[in-house]
Scaffold this motif. Structure first.
Motif, short mmCIF file in Angstrom:
data_model
loop_
_atom_site.label_atom_id
_atom_site.label_comp_id
_atom_site.label_asym_id
_atom_site.label_seq_id
_atom_site.Cartn_x
_atom_site.Cartn_y
_atom_site.Cartn_z
N SER A 18 2.54 14.51 4.02
CA SER A 18 3.56 13.72 3.36
C SER A 18 2.96 12.37 2.96
O SER A 18 2.20 11.78 3.72
CB SER A 18 4.75 13.48 4.27
N CYS A 19 3.32 11.93 1.77
CA CYS A 19 2.84 10.65 1.26
C CYS A 19 3.97 9.99 0.49
O CYS A 19 4.86 10.67 -0.05
CB CYS A 19 1.66 10.85 0.33
N THR A 20 3.88 8.67 0.39
CA THR A 20 4.88 7.97 -0.40
C THR A 20 4.24 6.76 -1.08
O THR A 20 3.30 6.17 -0.56
CB THR A 20 6.08 7.56 0.47
N CYS A 49 -0.61 13.08 -3.18
CA CYS A 49 -0.82 13.32 -1.75
C CYS A 49 -2.03 14.21 -1.53
O CYS A 49 -1.92 15.35 -1.05
CB CYS A 49 0.44 13.92 -1.13
N SER A 50 -3.16 13.67 -1.89
CA SER A 50 -4.43 14.36 -1.68
C SER A 50 -5.38 13.41 -0.97
O SER A 50 -5.41 12.22 -1.26
CB SER A 50 -5.02 14.77 -3.03
N THR A 58 8.00 10.24 -3.15
CA THR A 58 7.67 10.75 -1.82
C THR A 58 7.39 12.24 -1.94
O THR A 58 8.18 12.98 -2.54
CB THR A 58 8.81 10.52 -0.83
N ASP A 59 6.28 12.65 -1.40
CA ASP A 59 5.87 14.04 -1.48
C ASP A 59 5.75 14.65 -0.10
O ASP A 59 5.30 14.00 0.84
CB ASP A 59 4.51 14.16 -2.20
N TYR A 60 6.12 15.92 0.01
CA TYR A 60 5.95 16.70 1.23
C TYR A 60 5.32 18.03 0.86
O TYR A 60 5.69 18.64 -0.16
CB TYR A 60 7.28 16.98 1.92
N TYR A 116 0.81 -1.21 0.00
CA TYR A 116 0.00 0.00 0.00
C TYR A 116 0.85 1.26 0.00
O TYR A 116 1.90 1.32 0.64
CB TYR A 116 -0.90 0.03 1.23
N ALA A 117 0.36 2.27 -0.69
CA ALA A 117 0.88 3.62 -0.53
C ALA A 117 0.41 4.16 0.82
O ALA A 117 -0.66 3.78 1.31
CB ALA A 117 0.38 4.52 -1.65
N ILE A 118 1.21 5.03 1.42
CA ILE A 118 0.90 5.55 2.75
C ILE A 118 0.93 7.07 2.74
O ILE A 118 1.60 7.70 1.91
CB ILE A 118 1.88 5.02 3.80
N GLY A 119 0.21 7.66 3.69
CA GLY A 119 0.20 9.11 3.75
C GLY A 119 -0.20 9.62 5.12
O GLY A 119 -0.85 8.93 5.90
N TRP A 120 0.24 10.84 5.38
CA TRP A 120 -0.13 11.57 6.59
C TRP A 120 -0.81 12.87 6.16
O TRP A 120 -0.31 13.58 5.29
CB TRP A 120 1.08 11.89 7.45
#
Length: 123
Positions: free
Chosen positions: A49-51, A105-106, A58-60, A32-36
């Motif tokens: 942040s997501c990756t 990252c939305s 990886t996005d911030y 799975y892709a993960i995100g905060w």
């Protein structure tokens, strides 16, 4: 059944650090892709942040670049958000999320969510 449980939030002084954890169950995190994400009172939700699944992407959000780090431990089925040099504007409810595919990252791109943990940065 996918379940995500955040921990590690709290009250911290400006300049301090926190590490948020998101414990996953009911599925294999490595697929799975993960995100905060975070939402402050009166503001729209924001992708922090997501990756992607492999970590190739990886996005911030600009406001946390150089201060926050997203990571995962697939063996523990857990992922993290390391937050350093915290600022009052980082105060928000932080939520973790996962999705089988990474589109960006939305919050609209993530299917499963934790309940959220409060982070308050104040002196």
């Amino acid at each position: 059944q996918v379940q995500l449980v955040e921990s590690g939030g709290g009250l911290v002084q400006p300049g301090g650090s926190l590490r948020l954890s998101c414990a996953a169950s009911g599925f294999t995190l490595e697929n799975y892709a993960i995100g905060w994400f975070r939402q402050a009172p009166g503001k729209e939700p924001e992708g922090v942040s997501c990756t992607s699944i492999t970590g190739a992407i990886t996005d911030y959000v600009d406001s946390v670049k150089g201060r926050f780090t997203i990571s995962r431990d697939n063996a523990k089925n857990t992922f993290y958000l390391e937050m350093n040099n915290l600022k009052p504007e980082d105060t928000a409810v932080y939520s973790c999320a996962v999705n089988p595919t990474y589109y960006g990252c939305s919050n609209g791109f993530f299917r499963s969510w934790g309940q959220g943990t409060q982070v308050t940065v104040s002196s």
